[in-house]
Enzyme design. Structure first.
Site, PDB file in Angstrom:
ATOM      1  N   LYS A 188       0.853  -1.185   0.000  1.00  0.00           N
ATOM      2  CA  LYS A 188       0.000   0.000   0.000  1.00  0.00           C
ATOM      3  C   LYS A 188       0.891   1.237   0.000  1.00  0.00           C
ATOM      4  CE  LYS A 188      -1.664   2.887   2.868  1.00  0.00           C
ATOM      5  NZ  LYS A 188      -1.789   4.119   2.027  1.00  0.00           N
ATOM      6  N   GLU A 263      10.141   1.540  10.486  1.00  0.00           N
ATOM      7  CA  GLU A 263      11.080   2.668  10.456  1.00  0.00           C
ATOM      8  C   GLU A 263      10.256   3.927  10.655  1.00  0.00           C
ATOM      9  OE1 GLU A 263      14.576   4.901   7.884  1.00  0.00           O
ATOM     10  OE2 GLU A 263      13.469   3.267   6.962  1.00  0.00           O
ATOM     11  N   CYS A 297      12.994  11.340   7.111  1.00  0.00           N
ATOM     12  CA  CYS A 297      13.086  10.846   8.489  1.00  0.00           C
ATOM     13  C   CYS A 297      14.500  10.935   9.042  1.00  0.00           C
ATOM     14  CB  CYS A 297      12.549   9.423   8.583  1.00  0.00           C
ATOM     15  SG  CYS A 297      13.376   8.249   7.497  1.00  0.00           S
ATOM     16  N   GLU A 395       9.238  16.307  15.670  1.00  0.00           N
ATOM     17  CA  GLU A 395       9.654  16.180  14.275  1.00  0.00           C
ATOM     18  C   GLU A 395       8.878  17.179  13.413  1.00  0.00           C
ATOM     19  OE1 GLU A 395      10.826  12.496  11.365  1.00  0.00           O
ATOM     20  OE2 GLU A 395       8.891  12.367  12.379  1.00  0.00           O
TER      21      GLU A 395
END
Length: 499
Positions: A188, A263, A297, A395
């Site tokens: 997906k 991750e 990331c 973040e």
């Protein structure tokens, strides 16, 4: 129209995509769709199908049937390798087309997209070797009456949920490893950046991958992604994305205790010592911040600088950032791309405002830039940041850099490790003893010394703490998608227990 011209401008018509199950394309057929506007141009470029849970069930059934038929799981490593090498060649042959659509949907510069597509081919080439070298162990130390064998077997059906920021390279950091070990997969992609994952279906089929081994079900995370994590006939889930969503995926995967590889987020330090090559370090920091417009990331978003050179280094970074080329995403000279969505752009600029409220100084950037009808944020440096501020701990996922200072190696490590994340870190010093000491002490799954965001397919990637579990890439990345079976084989006549 020649090949180069075909991928030089935004298309006039929207490209329509169905979805891919059991080796065949499925039409939208009345399902809802999502129209994707290119972040770099503000023009509609693609439309993808929003699949349902019933579509996912069909894809999982196809993957399970292929696995049971052993059309892929049962063949030799050399045969798998041959297919993976053909895939790599096909990717390289279509690099311009794939890079073009990657840029249109993500907003990243075309030069970065080309590099990522070529790197993706490298992962398939690497995994061709891994497919042939995957092995277990033997134990000839049990005496004359027993022999031990440890085998690695494919886990079965893998559900792969990928993010919007690196659609093709993240796919390539997982898919060939999944395939090298003999699994079937249901993918997906993000509904915002599905094109290249769907295009990969044709490449795989034309390269000889059996039907049912690779299936793509497009749709939203709450609908299709959640269903993958919960699905009782999926043996393992691999997810790349935010820590918050990763937590939800991990909880949902407990429905059948499936294996999980995650991750997740990062708030990664760039640790710069006074004895570093400051010019190199400033260039690396600028690259680490601007790569994919900070929507990465492993972006180096916390700048931790030795106090004695902080002012000088800040000036070097500002100079570098002032020269970063922002503009037309299809221009090979462009270095800083667009922001993925209006909502995300507002979030990034909201963090800049929050930094001001918390007492930080906006040294450069901090504003929106309009180019070619797209949405861009100028590279931004916040100085006077403390590690307890939200801008230093959360973040931001954009080109916003937070500057902090330290005096000792111990203080540098304390600042670097004072984070819920542990995905990546970069260390800049010419003192090898110091580099090794900090490398050992920093809590980060990927660590670079005198460089940043570099490497190839041979080494694993993953995070500490809330940055994830499991490892992708390298030999470990293939082993991640296997189950280990320990076998004890008795030799000769059994000594009776019942006499």
């Amino acid at each position: 129209m020649d090949h180069a011209t075909a991928f030089a401008a935004v298309p006039e018509t929207v490209r329509e995509f169905g979805f891919f199950i059991d080796g065949t394309w499925r039409d939208t057929a009345g399902r809802d769709t999502l129209l994707r506007s290119s972040p770099g141009y503000g023009r509609d470029v693609s439309r993808v199908t929003l699949c349902t849970r019933a579509d996912l069930d069909e894809a999982v059934a196809a993957a399970r049937a292929a696995f049971k038929r052993r059309v892929w799981s049962g063949i030799g490593g050399a045969e798998r390798a041959a297919v993976l090498l053909r895939v790599a060649r096909a990717i390289r042959a279509r690099v311009e087309e794939l890079a073009f659509w990657e840029t249109l949907e993500t907003g990243k510069p075309i030069s970065q997209s080309r590099a990522e597509i070529n790197d993706a081919a490298g992962h398939f080439e690497y995994c061709a070797g891994q497919a042939q070298s995957l092995s277990g162990e033997t134990f000839n130390n049990h005496g004359d009456d027993m022999f031990g064998v440890v085998t690695r077997e494919p886990v079965g059906v893998v559900g792969l949920i990928n993010p919007w920021n690196f659609p093709f390279i993240v796919l390539a950091e997982r898919l060939p490893y999944i395939l090298a070990s003999g699994n079937s997969v249901v993918v997906k992609p993000s509904e915002m950046t599905s094109a290249t994952t769907l295009m990969c279906a044709d490449i795989l089929k034309e390269s000889g991958l059996p039907d049912g081994v690779y299936n793509v079900v497009t749709g939203t995370g709450p609908e299709v992604g959640q269903a993958i994590a919960e699905h009782r006939d999926i043996d393992m889930v691999s997810f790349t994305g935010s820590t918050r969503t990763g937590e939800a995926v991990l909880k949902a995967s407990a429905a059948n205790f499936k294996k999980a590889s995650l991750e997740l987020g990062g708030k990664n330090p760039q640790i710069v010592f006074a004895d570093a090559d400051l010019e190199d370090a400033a260039d690396g920091v600028a690259f680490g911040l601007c790569f994919n417009a900070g929507q990465c990331c492993v972006s180096g978003s916390r700048l931790v600088v030795e106090e004695s050179v902080a002012e000088r280094f800040k000036a070097l970074v500002v100079e570098k950032l002032s020269k970063v080329k922002l503009g037309d995403c299809l221009d090979p000279e462009t270095q800083l791309g667009a922001i993925v969505s209006e909502q995300h752009c507002d979030k990034i600029l909201g963090y800049v405002d929050l930094g001001r409220q918390e007492g930080a100084d906006v040294v450069c950037g901090g504003e929106r830039v309009s180019v070619s009808g797209g949405r861009f944020v100028a590279p931004t440096l916040l100085a006077g940041v403390r590690n307890d501020m939200r801008v230093a701990r959360e973040e931001i996922f954009g080109p916003v850099l937070c500057l902090m200072t330290f005096r000792t190696v111990e203080e540098a490590l304390e600042i670097a490790n004072d984070s819920p994340y542990g995905l990546a870190a970069s260390i800049w010093t010419k003192d090898i003893d110091k580099a090794l000491r900090v490398m050992r002490g920093v809590q980060a799954g990927r660590t670079w010394v005198n460089t940043t965001i570099a490497g190839g397919p041979g080494q694993p990637l993953g995070g500490f703490k809330q940055s994830g579990i499991g490892r992708e890439g390298g030999r470990m990345g293939v082993e991640e998608y296997t189950e280990v079976k320990s076998v004890h084989i008795a030799i000769g006549k059994r000594t009776p227990w019942v006499k």
